[in-house]
Enzyme design. Structure first.
Site, PDB file in Angstrom:
ATOM      1  N   HIS A  48      -5.215  -6.356   6.865  1.00  0.00           N
ATOM      2  CA  HIS A  48      -4.258  -6.875   5.889  1.00  0.00           C
ATOM      3  C   HIS A  48      -2.834  -6.386   6.214  1.00  0.00           C
ATOM      4  O   HIS A  48      -1.898  -7.187   6.309  1.00  0.00           O
ATOM      5  CB  HIS A  48      -4.672  -6.436   4.480  1.00  0.00           C
ATOM      6  CG  HIS A  48      -3.778  -6.924   3.387  1.00  0.00           C
ATOM      7  ND1 HIS A  48      -4.111  -7.985   2.572  1.00  0.00           N
ATOM      8  CD2 HIS A  48      -2.555  -6.497   2.956  1.00  0.00           C
ATOM      9  CE1 HIS A  48      -3.134  -8.197   1.705  1.00  0.00           C
ATOM     10  NE2 HIS A  48      -2.171  -7.306   1.914  1.00  0.00           N
ATOM     11  N   GLU A  49      -2.690  -5.080   6.389  1.00  0.00           N
ATOM     12  CA  GLU A  49      -1.353  -4.525   6.642  1.00  0.00           C
ATOM     13  C   GLU A  49      -0.819  -4.964   8.007  1.00  0.00           C
ATOM     14  O   GLU A  49       0.380  -5.167   8.168  1.00  0.00           O
ATOM     15  CB  GLU A  49      -1.366  -2.997   6.526  1.00  0.00           C
ATOM     16  CG  GLU A  49      -1.774  -2.467   5.139  1.00  0.00           C
ATOM     17  CD  GLU A  49      -1.049  -3.123   3.965  1.00  0.00           C
ATOM     18  OE1 GLU A  49       0.111  -3.566   4.141  1.00  0.00           O
ATOM     19  OE2 GLU A  49      -1.643  -3.207   2.870  1.00  0.00           O
TER      20      GLU A  49
ATOM     21  N   HIS B 257       0.941  -8.216   7.532  1.00  0.00           N
ATOM     22  CA  HIS B 257       2.338  -8.052   7.089  1.00  0.00           C
ATOM     23  C   HIS B 257       3.223  -7.607   8.250  1.00  0.00           C
ATOM     24  O   HIS B 257       4.339  -8.095   8.440  1.00  0.00           O
ATOM     25  CB  HIS B 257       2.418  -6.985   5.985  1.00  0.00           C
ATOM     26  CG  HIS B 257       1.927  -7.431   4.641  1.00  0.00           C
ATOM     27  ND1 HIS B 257       2.487  -8.494   3.958  1.00  0.00           N
ATOM     28  CD2 HIS B 257       0.955  -6.951   3.824  1.00  0.00           C
ATOM     29  CE1 HIS B 257       1.875  -8.640   2.777  1.00  0.00           C
ATOM     30  NE2 HIS B 257       0.928  -7.719   2.682  1.00  0.00           N
TER      31      HIS B 257
ATOM     32  N   GLU C 215       2.487 -12.397   1.828  1.00  0.00           N
ATOM     33  CA  GLU C 215       1.091 -12.209   1.471  1.00  0.00           C
ATOM     34  C   GLU C 215       0.211 -13.256   2.171  1.00  0.00           C
ATOM     35  O   GLU C 215      -0.951 -12.986   2.475  1.00  0.00           O
ATOM     36  CB  GLU C 215       0.948 -12.265  -0.055  1.00  0.00           C
ATOM     37  CG  GLU C 215      -0.352 -11.701  -0.595  1.00  0.00           C
ATOM     38  CD  GLU C 215      -0.564 -10.198  -0.361  1.00  0.00           C
ATOM     39  OE1 GLU C 215       0.376  -9.489   0.085  1.00  0.00           O
ATOM     40  OE2 GLU C 215      -1.684  -9.740  -0.617  1.00  0.00           O
TER      41      GLU C 215
HETATM   42 ZN    ZN Z   1      -0.282  -7.446   0.965  1.00  0.00          ZN
END
Ligand code: ZN
Length: 494
Positions: free
Chosen positions: A259-260, A263, A289
């Site tokens: 997830h990170e 980003h 997101e």
């Molecule tokens: Zn996030």
């Protein structure tokens, strides 16, 4: 005149952006390596730095330069810079200084009070402070809205150009579809095992680093550390990520990391020409997101990619009790009863967000009182999830967003999932080898596509236009709902 004003303005903003990035780095340090005893001094540094940044961004010279620039003389990138700078300048100058200061003071103290009330399981103890926060944000919204909708004024800070009427349209069908699906899964007789055993921190971090590699993280311009709450911070040539390790739940570490990385890779892939300008970061919270979620879910939790992860886990941990890749795929995607948004699976996650969105809209509209918020939360939760909230820590006090004044922020989480649904459908059309690539742990072509369509542009386009340019139509919730319904219908044999 335009040329001189534009050059002066860009030099001025260059410094403001640089100072903001330094503030971000201090924040990263605070969450990862800073000694506890340094906290008060750090707060002084941050407050001095924030005051300097604020003074730069609201400097009347910015208004003079903007007025002196003739938009007709600008190329599209210059015009995009001016669009973002004017929007921010206008927002900041509409809010009276005293109000801004009061919001900063109240929300900073509120965070500690919320943590105490949460630990004590006592909403009433926090209710007064929360009512104050909501009231201040309503005043701010009124100053920003200039006669328009209050909620839209707050939303615009996180998702420029988006309006609540459009969110209502996108969210209504999604909520219905997800509640139906959740109920259907509740009736399913498919049994999925849990992952069991202990997985050492060193071995988990070995795989986490490999996952960051697989998803294109550039170690030459970043680093991975441990923190209580995983996050990504920074832009351009310094984009850092954190993750966490729970010995009994390796998926927490692996999927937080992916997830990170989503980003971070977005930030790392922005065209360097936007570096240290207002365009040198993601287009909005929602678009940001969308990148973390498409990495984590559509790609990372796919049958193809979990097949690769299963092999890697077997290589590192040996036999860990899951017999085959298909079972592993089911284990990774298993639905669990739970109360916490950040732990939720793909089916229930957006129901958590939509609950908060509907409640905060009513708070800002003045049709729901903070005194009635806990009841409203519990009622809505039971309606959408099918069981009752068991404690206030698992209910209205679970997120830090409202205590720190982040109202208008929650919907960007679901918007991110909706954008991810659109992008994934388009990516599948354009890249027929996607699944066979993912099965080998190869994301190269998918990353080239995402960089071309989304990443490289940074903040050049409004979020809505960016997605529309990428997929060829205005964003709709249909591809996301279709993807979730098919995936979980298949897993749970509905
Ligand atoms: Zn996030």
């Amino acid at each position: 005149m335009t040329n001189n004003a534009f050059t002066a303005l860009m030099a001025h903003m260059h410094e403001a952006v640089a100072l903001s990035q330094i503030s971000g780095l201090l924040g990263w340090d605070q969450e990862t390596t800073m000694a506890r005893g340094s906290a008060n001094q750090r707060a002084e540094w941050q407050s001095a730095l924030q005051a300097t940044i604020h003074a730069k961004r609201t400097d009347p010279k910015v208004g003079d330069w903007l007025a002196a620039i003739d938009p007709a003389e600008l190329d599209p990138i210059e015009a995009a810079n001016i669009r973002v700078i004017s929007r921010e300048y206008e927002r900041q100058s509409r809010v009276p200084t005293d109000l801004a200061r009061e919001i900063a003071r109240v929300t900073s103290a509120a965070q500690g009070e919320w943590a105490e009330a949460r630990a004590a399981g006592d909403f009433a103890a926090f209710q007064g402070t929360l009512a104050k926060v909501v009231d201040l944000r309503r005043q701010e919204a009124a100053a920003l809205a200039n006669g328009g909708d209050l909620y839209d004024a707050l939303l615009g800070e996180y998702e420029p150009g988006m309006q609540a009427v459009e969110l209502d349209r996108l969210f209504a069908g999604l909520r219905r579809g997800l509640v139906d699906l959740r109920e259907g899964i509740g009736q399913s007789s498919v049994e999925i095992p849990d992952i069991e055993g202990r997985f050492s921190q060193d071995q988990q971090m070995l795989i986490a680093r490999e996952l960051a590699d697989v998803f294109g993280y550039d170690w030459n311009r970043g680093r991975l550390d441990l923190a209580v709450h995983p996050f990504s911070s920074g832009s351009g040539d310094d984009v850092r990520i954190t993750t966490r390790v729970a010995e009994q739940d390796p998926f927490n570490c692996f999927y937080s990391t992916i997830h990170e990385v989503g980003h971070a890779v977005y930030e790392q892939n922005i065209d360097p020409r936007h570096g240290l300008t207002v365009l040198g970061t993601g287009a909005s919270m929602g678009v940001h997101e969308s990148q973390s979620r498409i990495f984590e879910n559509q790609l990372g939790r796919s049958r193809a990619f979990t097949g690769f992860l299963f092999q890697r886990m077997q290589a590192v941990f040996g036999d860990f009790g899951i017999p085959d890749a298909e079972t592993f795929y089911h284990v990774v995607n298993k639905l669990r009863r739970g109360y916490i948004r950040t732990d939720a699976d793909e089916v229930q996650y957006n129901l958590h967000v939509l609950l908060r969105y509907d409640l905060e809209r009513k708070l800002i509209a003045g049709t729901l009182d903070v005194a009635d918020l806990q009841d409203a939360w519990n009622q809505r939760f039971e309606q959408d999830f099918g069981y009752a909230v068991d404690s206030v820590q698992n209910g209205v006090l679970q997120d830090v967003h409202w205590p720190v004044g982040l109202i208008g922020y929650f919907p960007t989480y679901t918007l991110g999932n909706i954008y991810a649904g659109e992008l994934y459908a388009s990516l599948q059309d354009d890249l027929p080898t996607l699944d066979s690539d993912l099965a080998k742990g190869d994301t190269k072509e998918a990353l080239v596509w995402l960089k071309e369509k989304i990443h490289r542009h940074g903040g050049t386009y409004e979020p809505r236009d960016l997605i529309e340019r990428a997929v060829g139509h205005a964003p709709s919730e249909a591809p996301l709902l279709d993807y979730i319904t098919r995936k979980f219908g298949d897993i749970y044999q509905l």
